[in-house]
Design an enzyme around this catalytic site. Structure first.
Site, PDB file in Angstrom:
ATOM      1  N   ASP A   1      17.761 -69.960   3.467  1.00  0.00           N
ATOM      2  CA  ASP A   1      19.204 -69.285   2.680  1.00  0.00           C
ATOM      3  C   ASP A   1      19.776 -69.808   1.615  1.00  0.00           C
ATOM      4  O   ASP A   1      20.360 -68.873   0.836  1.00  0.00           O
ATOM      5  CB  ASP A   1      20.008 -69.251   4.027  1.00  0.00           C
ATOM      6  CG  ASP A   1      20.513 -70.496   4.402  1.00  0.00           C
ATOM      7  OD1 ASP A   1      20.119 -71.447   3.964  1.00  0.00           O
ATOM      8  OD2 ASP A   1      21.002 -70.398   5.949  1.00  0.00           O
TER       9      ASP A   1
ATOM     10  N   ASP B   1      14.818 -72.439  10.003  1.00  0.00           N
ATOM     11  CA  ASP B   1      16.080 -73.112   9.932  1.00  0.00           C
ATOM     12  C   ASP B   1      16.806 -72.870  10.923  1.00  0.00           C
ATOM     13  O   ASP B   1      16.355 -72.246  11.898  1.00  0.00           O
ATOM     14  CB  ASP B   1      16.832 -72.222   8.775  1.00  0.00           C
ATOM     15  CG  ASP B   1      16.894 -72.867   7.372  1.00  0.00           C
ATOM     16  OD1 ASP B   1      16.343 -73.622   7.294  1.00  0.00           O
ATOM     17  OD2 ASP B   1      17.283 -72.059   6.559  1.00  0.00           O
TER      18      ASP B   1
ATOM     19  N   ASP C   1      16.732 -73.957  -1.157  1.00  0.00           N
ATOM     20  CA  ASP C   1      15.368 -73.529  -0.590  1.00  0.00           C
ATOM     21  C   ASP C   1      14.591 -72.901  -1.262  1.00  0.00           C
ATOM     22  O   ASP C   1      13.253 -72.933  -1.040  1.00  0.00           O
ATOM     23  CB  ASP C   1      16.101 -72.940   0.592  1.00  0.00           C
ATOM     24  CG  ASP C   1      16.668 -73.450   1.826  1.00  0.00           C
ATOM     25  OD1 ASP C   1      16.519 -74.884   2.021  1.00  0.00           O
ATOM     26  OD2 ASP C   1      17.266 -72.848   2.274  1.00  0.00           O
TER      27      ASP C   1
END
Length: 1006
Positions: free
Chosen positions: A747, A455, A751
């Protein structure tokens, strides 16, 4: 060997292995000396089946409750009316309901009982709490509440003490046989030679067994303590709670009935409770019932069960039941006994131990048979085959003890346990480096990682966000000169359409709660002179659609004070702007969004994004009155208020970490929901996007054909505006099509599929939701990309350390087996006695594992290519080193056996004893120097950094000291004789020679 291992022990995956696969390798382990120890760190399939049965029961119970609600209405009413007596202790404390009574309301989804207690508000009163300010109690009241209602903790299996590990170490089948041999030897020895002379051999074996047992138990106990500490860290979950009128973070274990808990997307419901207020709440109950269909929770269906997860929406919850009174508490008690899955390396090394164990057993039987045959032959030659003395019986017993001890040495029981030791050591150290390992296998798998999909926000950047630029009312720059009418709408949008809150803390200071993005925009709203509480009280919220990474926007519908209805929308700039057909101009007037204005706004977005700013667009739409909470928020017709640019700086050290990954053969890819221009700017700053790489948007990626994907995926370095589905699709293709070992960071709740699909799922400890953490294998506690690189380094260290130990142990196995076997065949006696072999076993097993499996990582590890998915664990390099050292050691011992007496001028009655002592001493020193050689499998300088590893130095020093004691002072028990200084120097020199031989071997290409 590798093919055999892959065929019979290779089916176990790093995660999600089926029970059939786990059972298959257990069945293949034919020769196991100590099942309690060998299978200690493996899954308890029986307990897991119990947990699965509980889930099925929970599901059936839930279905039964739903189906029979109407039919059981009268029965429930009768039961409710009948069971209303309140125990005296609850009455005395001022409660209007007992713990058991409260428990049945949520667990049984019992509306009649809830209604009897006055609904949710009535129940709150009976629990002595306020639905607005939460519990207000002093320490005495807190203790009373805990005593009556229990704490929010689950019963766990009792931690085992040191003596349990001693008992388990004693369960070793070969040690038990040796103990019987020692007992018989004591009886026969004392009967024939008297006390104390006749007891020496037996007592020597007993002492050796006890030493092995206590050293093994100490090592195992220390491991269990490390795992206990890690388990405590895994269970640290905090939740937002209102107590004494203040919003605060509390550990879930501090919750009590009556607490008011705030839940958002991705949170785990921490206790059984009832819905107070909230929007669009959807609960995933699969962890409790196995049912994947989400359940809608609202005022009509207010029941929230502990252990379930918030899939969508947000709410306030009244805690009703905690700990073991909940269904989740009972399930957790069973689940904790299910244990962790064994890792692929553990299973593979169980396979190696099984193969070598079988070979060792054959050698032991043949050795015993040869020794017995030699004894019979000598007695036939002497003509005494029919007369047997006590000495002959002792000799037979000694032969049997040697055969059993060969099995002890040959079965490398310590191999699979070395994996656990190395993993426990690495996990403890990684904890200090801000990485919490949830899944044991992730440690070793991370060492093979070839790709990291990371990310951007919070991982590559600091996640400390501030609004640094804005374009409000078509005016780029400061927000000081906004017309009042526009400012009023802007402030309303900021303070009502948010997941955050502005509250006063205990000190009376203003505090902003919420995600970093929400915090940044709320700060911007406060800087405009807005008042959060005033704005929230001025309007009534009709509907909330929380932000999620699929829609990339959030919205709220408000009932205005004047009677109108307005919807506010906030999210990804180009997505929200595409839904707008009007804009507020510099005069505060609403005008049509023509091409010129649209081009200006788009160029502003690109300008902000080019400066690596996250851009968000704020918009609103006035709706017709009559809109209800069920009416979806419109998808078009909005008026654009403005665009804000949020600065989120790149973390220090990220560029260096990315470069380190590249040198280690690990490709770093950025997968983000941000604008592609922002993503490219950040990726270049981090060193992720190179000239030969490409950046792509999620919508473009998902429309590609398989043929296009095969060409594009290897070059993709940045994926912007990606949805969770895009991330999952990229990970799946990298793993299955390209054979990559993929680590993925995440997070959010969405996901979870990608984290589940990846070889290693890395969840963020600060920004991550409980759902993401639950799906992950490793939690990055500081959300820092540099920590991910540290995890990769530790992963490689674990893998290499276990290879070093296997190389060392297999060398000892081969030499010990061949020496005793050939000596028995050729001379009719074994040079290494049972006591000596037990000491050698401890050097190579427990002490060897302690020394080699706990080597800390070095920078050289990140200069090698990753092992990947298809690398052989026992490599050609290892076989070269094993056989090279084994040939040398065997040659030394064979020369000593054949020429030792003449070389050292040994004659007399004790010449055999001295020679065998010398052989034993040379053999041990060969192992010690080979242990040092094993620190590096290819590098010639094996002494580099040796003094930094205190465990290694301590083990070597302790072994040398104890070896001197055995030779010089324990001869009576260990069948040794004191050696001259020359003989000691020869022993040490013989061992030392293995080091230049190791350098020579490393020059041989394989």
């Amino acid at each position: 060997m590798e093919n055999y291992l892959n065929e019979n022990f290779g089916g176990v995956k790093p995660k999600h292995s089926s029970d059939e696969v786990l059972q298959k390798w257990r069945d293949m382990c034919g020769l196991v000396k100590n099942p309690k120890r060998r299978f200690r760190f493996t899954a308890n399939i029986e307990k897991r089946n119990e947990a699965a049965a509980m889930r099925r029961t929970n599901h059936k119970l839930r279905v039964a409750v739903l189906v029979s609600k109407a039919a059981l209405h009268l029965l429930h009413s009768a039961e409710v009316n009948r069971d209303t007596t309140l125990p005296e202790e609850f009455k005395a404390a001022g409660f209007g309901i007992s713990a058991d009574d409260a428990g049945t309301i949520v667990e049984g989804h019992n509306p009649e009982k809830l209604k009897l207690h006055g609904g949710v508000d009535g129940l709150a009163t009976k629990l002595k709490t306020c639905t607005t300010n939460g519990l207000a109690m002093d320490d005495k009241e807190l203790a009373t509440r805990q005593e009556l209602f229990g704490t929010n903790e689950f019963t766990e299996r009792e931690q085992r003490g040191f003596w349990v590990f001693v008992w388990e170490a004693l369960q070793d089948m070969t040690l038990m046989v040796l103990a019987v041999c020692a007992f018989v030897s004591l009886i026969v020895g004392i009967a024939t030679e008297g006390w104390p002379k006749g007891s020496h051999d037996g007592l020597g074996i007993v002492a050796s067994i006890l030493l092995v047992v206590f050293v093994t138990a100490t090592s195992d106990y220390r491991q269990s303590l490390q795992f206990r500490d890690l388990d405590k860290e895994k269970k640290k979950i905090s939740i937002q709670v209102t107590r004494k009128g203040y919003r605060q973070k509390l550990s879930i274990y501090e919750l009590l009935p009556g607490d008011i808990v705030h839940l958002g997307i991705g949170d785990q419901v921490p206790a059984d409770g009832l819905f107070l207020s909230g929007f669009a709440l959807s609960i995933d109950e699969s962890s409790l019932t196995g049912e994947s269909e989400p359940v809608k929770v609202n005022t009509e269906n207010p029941y929230l069960l502990s252990g379930t997860k918030v899939q969508d929406g947000s709410c306030k919850m009244l805690v009703v039941t905690v700990g073991m009174r909940t269904q989740w508490g009972k399930l957790m008690a069973t689940l904790t006994e299910g244990g962790n899955d064994e890792t692929p390396l553990q299973v593979k090394l169980n396979g190696v131990a099984t193969i070598i164990g079988k070979i060792g057993l054959i050698f032991a039987i043949v050795t015993f048979a040869v020794l017995v045959q030699k004894l019979f032959a000598s007695k036939i030659i002497e003509g005494t085959q029919w007369s047997w003395s006590g000495d002959d019986a002792l000799l037979l017993l000694e032969y049997f003890a040697i055969a059993v001890t060969i099995v002890v040495v040959a079965v490398p029981e310590g191999l699979p346990l070395a994996v656990t030791l190395s993993l426990a050591f690495a996990m403890k150290k990684m904890m200090n480096d801000k990485a919490l390992v949830r899944n044991l296998a992730a440690c070793e798998t991370m060492g093979s990682a070839t790709t990291i999909c990371s990310d951007k926000t919070g991982t590559l950047t600091t996640n400390h966000m501030t609004v640094v630029k804005s374009c409000i009312c078509m005016n780029v720059g400061t927000a000081e000169h906004i017309p009042d009418s526009a400012k009023k709408i802007l402030v309303q949008s900021i303070f009502t359409n948010t997941g955050g809150e502005v509250v006063s803390n205990k000190e009376g200071k203003r505090e902003i709660l919420g995600s970093p993005t929400d915090t940044a925009i709320l700060e911007f709203g406060l800087s405009l002179g807005g008042d959060f509480q005033v704005e929230r009280k001025a309007t009534k919220v009709l509907r909330v659609e929380p932000f999620n990474s699929t829609k990339k926007q959030m919205g709220v519908v408000l009932e205005l004070p004047g009677g109108g209805v307005r919807a506010h929308c906030k999210g990804a700039s180009e997505i929200v702007l595409a839904a707008c057909d009007k804009v507020i101009n510099e005069n505060g007037e609403v005008v049509a969004l023509d091409d010129k204005k649209l081009t200006f706004l788009k160029s502003t977005i690109d300008l902000f994004a080019g400066e690596a700013l996250r851009t968000l667009c704020l918009a609103y739409i006035d709706l017709e009155s009559g809109v209800s909470a069920e009416t979806p928020i419109p998808s078009s017709g909005y008026t654009c208020i403005g665009i804000v640019g949020i600065k989120d700086p790149v973390r220090p050290g990220v560029r260096e970490s990315v470069a380190l990954c590249r040198s280690a053969g690990i490709t770093v890819r950025m997968v983000t929901g941000d604008n592609i221009t922002t993503a490219k700017a950040i990726a270049r700053e981090c060193g992720i996007l190179t000239d030969d790489g490409i950046a792509i948007e999620g919508p473009v990626f998902r429309e590609m054909s398989l043929k296009e994907l095969l060409v594009k995926i290897p070059k993709i370095q940045v994926m912007a505006r990606s949805s969770p589905l895009d991330k999952h699709m990229l990970v799946k293709h990298l793993r299955t099509t390209f054979g990559e070992v993929v680590a993925v960071t995440g997070d959010g709740t969405n996901d979870a599929p990608a984290l589940h699909e990846a070889d290693i799922g890395l969840a963020m400890g600060i920004a991550g939701t409980e759902v993401a953490k639950e799906s992950a294998d490793v939690i990055i506690l500081d959300d820092n990309f540099s920590t991910i690189v540290t995890v990769a380094k530790w992963g490689r260290s674990v893998y290499v350390n276990i290879q070093k130990f296997v190389q060392f142990q297999l060398t000892v196995n081969i030499v010990a087996l061949i020496v005793n076997f050939t000596s028995a065949c050729l001379t009719g006696s074994a040079p290494l006695t049972a006591v000596q072999l037990l000491w050698v076993n401890m050097i190579m097993d427990t002490l060897g594992a302690l020394a080699l499996a706990t080597e800390p990582p070095n920078d050289e590890l990140m200069k090698r290519a990753p092992v990947g998915r298809k690398g052989n664990f026992i490599s050609n390099v290892m076989w070269r080193n094993i056989f090279g050292q084994a040939v040398y050691q065997f040659a030394v011992i064979w020369l000593l056996q054949s020429k030792g007496k003449s070389f050292f001028g040994l004659d007399g009655d004790d010449s055999d004893l001295i020679l065998n002592t010398l052989i034993f001493n040379c053999f041990v020193f060969c192992q010690l120097f080979n242990e040092v050689n094993s620190r590096e499998m290819e590098k010639e300088n094996v002494l580099d950094g040796i003094w930094k590893n205190k465990v290694f130095v301590s083990v070597i020093a302790a072994t040398v000291i104890f070896q001197v004691i055995i030779i010089e002072y324990l001869g009576t028990f260990a069948n040794t004789s004191p050696l001259t200084p020359t003989q000691w120097l020869f022993s040490i020199f013989t061992g030392f020679l293995s080091m230049p031989i190791a350098v020579f071997l490393k020059k041989i290409p394989v």
